[in-house]
Design a protein around this motif. Structure first.
Motif, mmCIF file in Angstrom:
data_model
loop_
_atom_site.group_PDB
_atom_site.id
_atom_site.type_symbol
_atom_site.label_atom_id
_atom_site.label_comp_id
_atom_site.label_asym_id
_atom_site.label_seq_id
_atom_site.Cartn_x
_atom_site.Cartn_y
_atom_site.Cartn_z
ATOM 1 N N ASN A 93 0.926 -1.227 -0.199
ATOM 2 C CA ASN A 93 0.099 0.198 -0.082
ATOM 3 C C ASN A 93 1.024 1.230 0.003
ATOM 4 O OD1 ASN A 93 -2.423 1.206 0.234
ATOM 5 N ND2 ASN A 93 -2.225 1.634 2.502
ATOM 6 N N SER A 95 1.201 4.152 -1.530
ATOM 7 C CA SER A 95 0.068 5.151 -1.803
ATOM 8 C C SER A 95 -0.460 5.502 -0.311
ATOM 9 C CB SER A 95 -1.179 5.530 -2.052
ATOM 10 O OG SER A 95 -1.944 4.390 -2.118
ATOM 11 N N THR A 133 -1.215 -2.838 -3.486
ATOM 12 C CA THR A 133 -1.701 -1.296 -3.568
ATOM 13 C C THR A 133 -3.667 -1.671 -2.845
ATOM 14 O OG1 THR A 133 -0.124 -0.184 -4.549
ATOM 15 C CG2 THR A 133 -2.671 0.707 -4.426
ATOM 16 N N TYR A 139 -6.634 -5.698 -2.362
ATOM 17 C CA TYR A 139 -4.931 -5.484 -2.314
ATOM 18 C C TYR A 139 -4.263 -6.133 -4.033
ATOM 19 C CZ TYR A 139 -3.898 -3.057 1.912
ATOM 20 O OH TYR A 139 -3.770 -2.571 2.637
ATOM 21 N N LEU A 147 3.788 2.836 -10.178
ATOM 22 C CA LEU A 147 4.134 3.597 -9.041
ATOM 23 C C LEU A 147 5.305 4.265 -9.012
ATOM 24 C CD1 LEU A 147 4.251 0.193 -6.373
ATOM 25 C CD2 LEU A 147 2.330 1.827 -7.031
#
Length: 223
Positions: A93, A95, A133, A139, A147
């Protein structure tokens, strides 16, 4: 030498991916790598005081740093941290993780600098371009290089914090940082291996030079 170090880093990153995220020793291999590279730059009498997982007082609470040179001023006095390294990773994750990583860095560094303003601090982070993510509650692996922009913003933030030198002595800044970028979807894992090694060597050189300028007596018997 760069190729040998790149192969060692590749092996260490494979170990990181193969270790549970709940394992406190996940970054242990990388810490040992950094210890050995620092020994090449420090007087041998300091080596016994260079250790992984060292407990260091902070203003709010004591904290375990991933790597530290904690050396006594005098045998009768408490040990004093001279060089500290924080090792982190973003493997899930990205972000949502990268802003928290920057906030955490400022907090942990400020706490120790309030008690030991002369301490030299380095920050090391592993970034996974294949990190899952979270999207709509699940996910998913990223596609291509999606990314890149997220990690670019994170690295810009790190660069802004890694400039603690005269006249900028603000708490929360560090002397240097090193970013290792990998892609867990590919083999080999490490992106730009030899460039990463060179950046790591420059990172350590910067830390040791800052330590030499701030604590010259530690290097008095060098050579």
């Amino acid at each position: 030498m760069e190729r040998d170090l790149a192969r060692e880093l590749e092996r260490l990153l494979q170990g990181v991916l193969g270790t549970s995220s709940q394992d406190s020793g996940r970054q242990g291999g990388l810490a040992k790598y950094l210890v050995e590279r620092l020994k090449d730059r420090l007087p041998s009498r300091l080596w016994p005081y260079l250790e992984a997982e060292v407990q260091v007082p902070g203003l709010a609470r004591e904290k375990a740093w991933d790597l530290g040179l904690v050396y006594p001023v005098e045998p009768s006095l408490p040990k004093k941290p001279r060089l500290l390294l924080s090792l982190k990773s973003i493997l899930r994750n990205p972000s949502g993780s990268w802003p928290n990583r920057l906030d955490d860095l400022v907090g942990e560094v400020s706490s120790v600098q309030m008690l030991f303003p002369e301490v030299v601090v380095g920050y090391v982070v592993v970034l996974d371009h294949g990190a899952p993510t979270k999207r709509k509650g699940t996910y998913k692996r990223p596609e291509g290089d999606e990314l890149l922009s997220i990690y670019a913003r994170f690295k810009e933030g790190l660069a802004a914090l890694a400039q603690r030198r005269p006249p900028l002595w603000a708490q929360g800044l560090v002397e240097a940082h090193w970013v290792l970028e990998m892609d867990s979807r590919k083999k080999p894992l490490l992106r730009n291996p030899e460039e990463t090694v060179r950046a790591g060597e420059a990172f350590l050189d910067t830390l040791v030079e800052a330590l030499r300028q701030r604590e010259p007596l530690l290097f008095l018997d060098e050579g």
